[in-house]
Design a protein around this motif. Structure first.
Motif, PDB file in Angstrom:
ATOM      1  N   TYR A 209      35.697  51.451  39.120  1.00  0.00           N
ATOM      2  CA  TYR A 209      36.250  50.297  39.800  1.00  0.00           C
ATOM      3  C   TYR A 209      37.406  49.646  39.400  1.00  0.00           C
ATOM      4  CZ  TYR A 209      32.028  51.436  42.560  1.00  0.00           C
ATOM      5  OH  TYR A 209      30.876  51.935  43.281  1.00  0.00           O
ATOM      6  N   GLU A 210      37.595  49.545  38.127  1.00  0.00           N
ATOM      7  CA  GLU A 210      39.012  48.897  37.544  1.00  0.00           C
ATOM      8  C   GLU A 210      40.144  49.634  38.147  1.00  0.00           C
ATOM      9  OE1 GLU A 210      38.914  48.051  33.437  1.00  0.00           O
ATOM     10  OE2 GLU A 210      36.844  47.570  33.425  1.00  0.00           O
TER      11      GLU A 210
ATOM     12  N   ALA B 258      40.503  48.880  41.855  1.00  0.00           N
ATOM     13  CA  ALA B 258      41.155  47.681  42.182  1.00  0.00           C
ATOM     14  C   ALA B 258      42.738  47.403  41.697  1.00  0.00           C
ATOM     15  CB  ALA B 258      40.356  46.450  41.197  1.00  0.00           C
ATOM     16  N   CYS B 259      43.232  48.205  40.902  1.00  0.00           N
ATOM     17  CA  CYS B 259      44.661  48.079  40.205  1.00  0.00           C
ATOM     18  C   CYS B 259      45.285  49.129  41.047  1.00  0.00           C
ATOM     19  CB  CYS B 259      44.659  48.383  38.888  1.00  0.00           C
ATOM     20  SG  CYS B 259      43.804  46.789  37.996  1.00  0.00           S
TER      21      CYS B 259
ATOM     22  N   ALA C  35      32.187  51.515  35.787  1.00  0.00           N
ATOM     23  CA  ALA C  35      33.098  50.481  35.342  1.00  0.00           C
ATOM     24  C   ALA C  35      34.499  50.545  35.633  1.00  0.00           C
ATOM     25  CB  ALA C  35      32.523  49.534  34.149  1.00  0.00           C
ATOM     26  N   LEU C  36      35.058  51.644  34.832  1.00  0.00           N
ATOM     27  CA  LEU C  36      36.306  52.168  34.737  1.00  0.00           C
ATOM     28  C   LEU C  36      36.943  52.447  35.979  1.00  0.00           C
ATOM     29  CD1 LEU C  36      39.001  52.513  33.118  1.00  0.00           C
ATOM     30  CD2 LEU C  36      38.194  54.712  32.589  1.00  0.00           C
TER      31      LEU C  36
END
Length: 71
Positions: free
Chosen positions: A31-32, A35-36, A28-29
């Motif tokens: 992929y965050e 994305a950023c 989850a982290l």
């Protein structure tokens, strides 16, 4: 990308190591971050070697900083 130390031979390339108690949280982290920031997607999660009670996973991501300080 490989988990070998090839990142040390490329100026500016950084390897990020993410470790956590479970795969879902680490991914989850990852992929965050993808994305950023200009970083690769996560590699395949691996168990952390020598972890207590065989828990924890680790992944790597690679990227270049947006700005590089002058050396």
């Amino acid at each position: 990308m490989s988990s070998q130390d090839a990142h040390l031979e490329r100026p500016g390339l950084v390897r990020l190591t993410l470790e956590g108690a479970n795969t879902q949280a680490v991914l989850a982290l990852a992929y965050e971050l993808t994305a950023c920031h200009d970083v690769t997607g996560p590699d395949t999660p691996e168990p952390i070697p020598n972890a207590q009670e065989a828990c924890g996973v680790r992944i790597w991501q690679y990227g270049y900083p947006a700005t590089m300080p002058d050396d």
